[in-house]
Design a protein around this motif. Structure first.
Motif, PDB file in Angstrom:
ATOM      1  N   LEU A  60       0.834  -1.194   0.000  1.00 13.98           N
ATOM      2  CA  LEU A  60       0.000   0.000   0.000  1.00 13.98           C
ATOM      3  C   LEU A  60       0.875   1.253   0.000  1.00 13.98           C
ATOM      4  O   LEU A  60       0.610   2.211  -0.738  1.00 13.98           O
ATOM      5  CB  LEU A  60      -0.937   0.006   1.207  1.00 13.98           C
ATOM      6  CG  LEU A  60      -1.826   1.249   1.336  1.00 13.98           C
ATOM      7  CD1 LEU A  60      -2.677   1.448   0.089  1.00 13.98           C
ATOM      8  CD2 LEU A  60      -2.719   1.138   2.565  1.00 13.98           C
ATOM      9  N   ASP A  61       1.918   1.264   0.798  1.00 12.65           N
ATOM     10  CA  ASP A  61       2.849   2.397   0.805  1.00 12.65           C
ATOM     11  C   ASP A  61       3.484   2.577  -0.573  1.00 12.65           C
ATOM     12  O   ASP A  61       3.634   3.705  -1.064  1.00 12.65           O
ATOM     13  CB  ASP A  61       3.948   2.182   1.850  1.00 12.65           C
ATOM     14  CG  ASP A  61       3.406   2.236   3.273  1.00 12.65           C
ATOM     15  OD1 ASP A  61       2.347   2.857   3.484  1.00 12.65           O
ATOM     16  OD2 ASP A  61       4.050   1.661   4.170  1.00 12.65           O
ATOM     17  N   ASN A  62       3.846   1.473  -1.194  1.00 12.08           N
ATOM     18  CA  ASN A  62       4.461   1.544  -2.528  1.00 12.08           C
ATOM     19  C   ASN A  62       3.485   2.101  -3.559  1.00 12.08           C
ATOM     20  O   ASN A  62       3.863   2.902  -4.430  1.00 12.08           O
ATOM     21  CB  ASN A  62       4.940   0.156  -2.958  1.00 12.08           C
ATOM     22  CG  ASN A  62       6.110  -0.337  -2.133  1.00 12.08           C
ATOM     23  OD1 ASN A  62       6.817   0.444  -1.494  1.00 12.08           O
ATOM     24  ND2 ASN A  62       6.334  -1.639  -2.147  1.00 12.08           N
ATOM     25  N   LEU A  63       2.237   1.681  -3.465  1.00  7.34           N
ATOM     26  CA  LEU A  63       1.229   2.189  -4.397  1.00  7.34           C
ATOM     27  C   LEU A  63       1.000   3.683  -4.204  1.00  7.34           C
ATOM     28  O   LEU A  63       0.795   4.418  -5.184  1.00  7.34           O
ATOM     29  CB  LEU A  63      -0.081   1.427  -4.212  1.00  7.34           C
ATOM     30  CG  LEU A  63      -0.133   0.020  -4.815  1.00  7.34           C
ATOM     31  CD1 LEU A  63      -1.365  -0.726  -4.323  1.00  7.34           C
ATOM     32  CD2 LEU A  63      -0.143   0.092  -6.337  1.00  7.34           C
ATOM     33  N   GLN A  64       1.027   4.133  -2.957  1.00  5.07           N
ATOM     34  CA  GLN A  64       0.879   5.572  -2.708  1.00  5.07           C
ATOM     35  C   GLN A  64       2.045   6.353  -3.322  1.00  5.07           C
ATOM     36  O   GLN A  64       1.852   7.428  -3.904  1.00  5.07           O
ATOM     37  CB  GLN A  64       0.792   5.845  -1.201  1.00  5.07           C
ATOM     38  CG  GLN A  64      -0.473   5.342  -0.517  1.00  5.07           C
ATOM     39  CD  GLN A  64      -1.709   6.197  -0.784  1.00  5.07           C
ATOM     40  OE1 GLN A  64      -1.759   6.972  -1.740  1.00  5.07           O
ATOM     41  NE2 GLN A  64      -2.714   6.058   0.070  1.00  5.07           N
ATOM     42  N   LYS A  65       3.254   5.816  -3.192  1.00  9.82           N
ATOM     43  CA  LYS A  65       4.417   6.459  -3.790  1.00  9.82           C
ATOM     44  C   LYS A  65       4.298   6.487  -5.316  1.00  9.82           C
ATOM     45  O   LYS A  65       4.597   7.504  -5.959  1.00  9.82           O
ATOM     46  CB  LYS A  65       5.697   5.729  -3.377  1.00  9.82           C
ATOM     47  CG  LYS A  65       6.036   5.840  -1.904  1.00  9.82           C
ATOM     48  CD  LYS A  65       7.238   4.977  -1.547  1.00  9.82           C
ATOM     49  CE  LYS A  65       7.519   5.014  -0.049  1.00  9.82           C
ATOM     50  NZ  LYS A  65       8.642   4.108   0.326  1.00  9.82           N
ATOM     51  N   ALA A  66       3.866   5.360  -5.875  1.00  9.09           N
ATOM     52  CA  ALA A  66       3.703   5.288  -7.325  1.00  9.09           C
ATOM     53  C   ALA A  66       2.607   6.236  -7.797  1.00  9.09           C
ATOM     54  O   ALA A  66       2.746   6.896  -8.836  1.00  9.09           O
ATOM     55  CB  ALA A  66       3.385   3.855  -7.738  1.00  9.09           C
ATOM     56  N   TYR A  67       1.515   6.300  -7.043  1.00 10.39           N
ATOM     57  CA  TYR A  67       0.416   7.207  -7.388  1.00 10.39           C
ATOM     58  C   TYR A  67       0.895   8.652  -7.384  1.00 10.39           C
ATOM     59  O   TYR A  67       0.587   9.426  -8.301  1.00 10.39           O
ATOM     60  CB  TYR A  67      -0.727   7.025  -6.387  1.00 10.39           C
ATOM     61  CG  TYR A  67      -1.865   8.002  -6.560  1.00 10.39           C
ATOM     62  CD1 TYR A  67      -2.798   7.850  -7.567  1.00 10.39           C
ATOM     63  CD2 TYR A  67      -1.995   9.093  -5.697  1.00 10.39           C
ATOM     64  CE1 TYR A  67      -3.838   8.744  -7.729  1.00 10.39           C
ATOM     65  CE2 TYR A  67      -3.035   9.991  -5.846  1.00 10.39           C
ATOM     66  CZ  TYR A  67      -3.959   9.823  -6.867  1.00 10.39           C
ATOM     67  OH  TYR A  67      -4.987  10.726  -7.017  1.00 10.39           O
ATOM     68  N   ASN A  68       1.663   9.023  -6.384  1.00  7.99           N
ATOM     69  CA  ASN A  68       2.196  10.383  -6.307  1.00  7.99           C
ATOM     70  C   ASN A  68       3.147  10.655  -7.473  1.00  7.99           C
ATOM     71  O   ASN A  68       3.107  11.720  -8.098  1.00  7.99           O
ATOM     72  CB  ASN A  68       2.920  10.584  -4.979  1.00  7.99           C
ATOM     73  CG  ASN A  68       3.418  12.007  -4.802  1.00  7.99           C
ATOM     74  OD1 ASN A  68       2.629  12.929  -4.589  1.00  7.99           O
ATOM     75  ND2 ASN A  68       4.727  12.202  -4.882  1.00  7.99           N
ATOM     76  N   GLY A  69       4.011   9.675  -7.762  1.00  9.00           N
ATOM     77  CA  GLY A  69       4.964   9.848  -8.852  1.00  9.00           C
ATOM     78  C   GLY A  69       4.289   9.980 -10.204  1.00  9.00           C
ATOM     79  O   GLY A  69       4.662  10.850 -11.011  1.00  9.00           O
TER      80      GLY A  69
END
Length: 234
Positions: A60-69
């Protein structure tokens, strides 16, 4: 004769008391307030698992980072496209717009998975640093190469560990598209003069965001129920 009269009297009294008791019971029941029906609702085990156990996962943290990027990349590439138009790099401007559309698709794909995991997608949009088109192109290659070689492979590995198939799908889609972007940007960098005089569309898969210069390559894009599964971007 006297015994018969006594027995009759006893039966009569007993019957009377039985009737009175029955009437009393009916009276009490009829005076009660009707109870409101209550549904016995059980939550789906799958839904409960997605909401209660996944929000703390590294994926979930990784997806949030990817979403922001991806959110920021979408904004940045639109700015790069405007600069390329100003400087006369029409084909490169089209590539930047196609990449911006692909990043938008990745952003939305990531957001859907984040929501199914019980969280809200979060991003912080920053103003992109827009320089000359050759410099913007170098920055784009650097960013896409990082996502292709480092960021998305790490995120994909973690999604496999957690057996999160939805996350694995959206992250894999993004990595493949970023690899295509890096290749196209590198081709443009190596042929910048000829690209300045060329024009032509690019094709973006609406499902995965994969981007190609050849329309025939769109056959690999997953089918959709209605219309074309890819967009033509100029």
């Amino acid at each position: 004769m006297m015994s018969s009269l006594k027995l009759y009297s006893t039966i009569k009294k007993t019957g009377t008391w039985t009737i009175l008791a029955s009437l009393a019971t009916l009276s009490v029941v009829s005076c009660r307030q009707p109870e409101t029906p209550q549904a016995n609702i059980e939550s789906s085990p799958l839904e409960t698992q997605e909401v209660s156990t996944q929000p703390d996962s590294p994926t979930l943290d990784n997806l949030q980072k990817a979403y922001n990027g991806e959110s920021n990349a979408h904004v940045m590439y639109l700015a790069f496209a405007n600069k390329a138009d100003e400087e006369g790099y029409q084909k490169l401007a089209s590539l930047f717009r196609a990449a911006a559309k692909a990043e938008e698709i990745h952003r939305d794909n990531h957001a859907k998975v984040i929501e199914t995991m019980g969280a809200l997608p979060k991003n912080t949009i920053t103003d992109p640093q827009v320089k000359s088109t050759p410099e913007n192109l170098k920055a784009a290659i650097k960013g896409e190469s990082y996502e292709r070689d480092t960021m998305y492979p790490e995120f994909i590995s973690q999604a496999k560990i957690e057996n999160n198939q939805a996350a694995l799908q959206t992250l894999t889609y993004a990595q493949k598209a970023e690899a295509q972007h890096a290749q196209l940007y590198t081709e443009a960098k190596n042929n910048l003069d000829s690209w300045r005089t060329q024009t032509g569309p690019f094709y973006v898969c609406t499902i995965s965001g994969e981007t190609t210069i050849q329309k025939t390559a769109t056959a690999e894009c997953p089918a959709v129920e209605e219309g074309e599964s890819y967009l033509e971007v100029n």
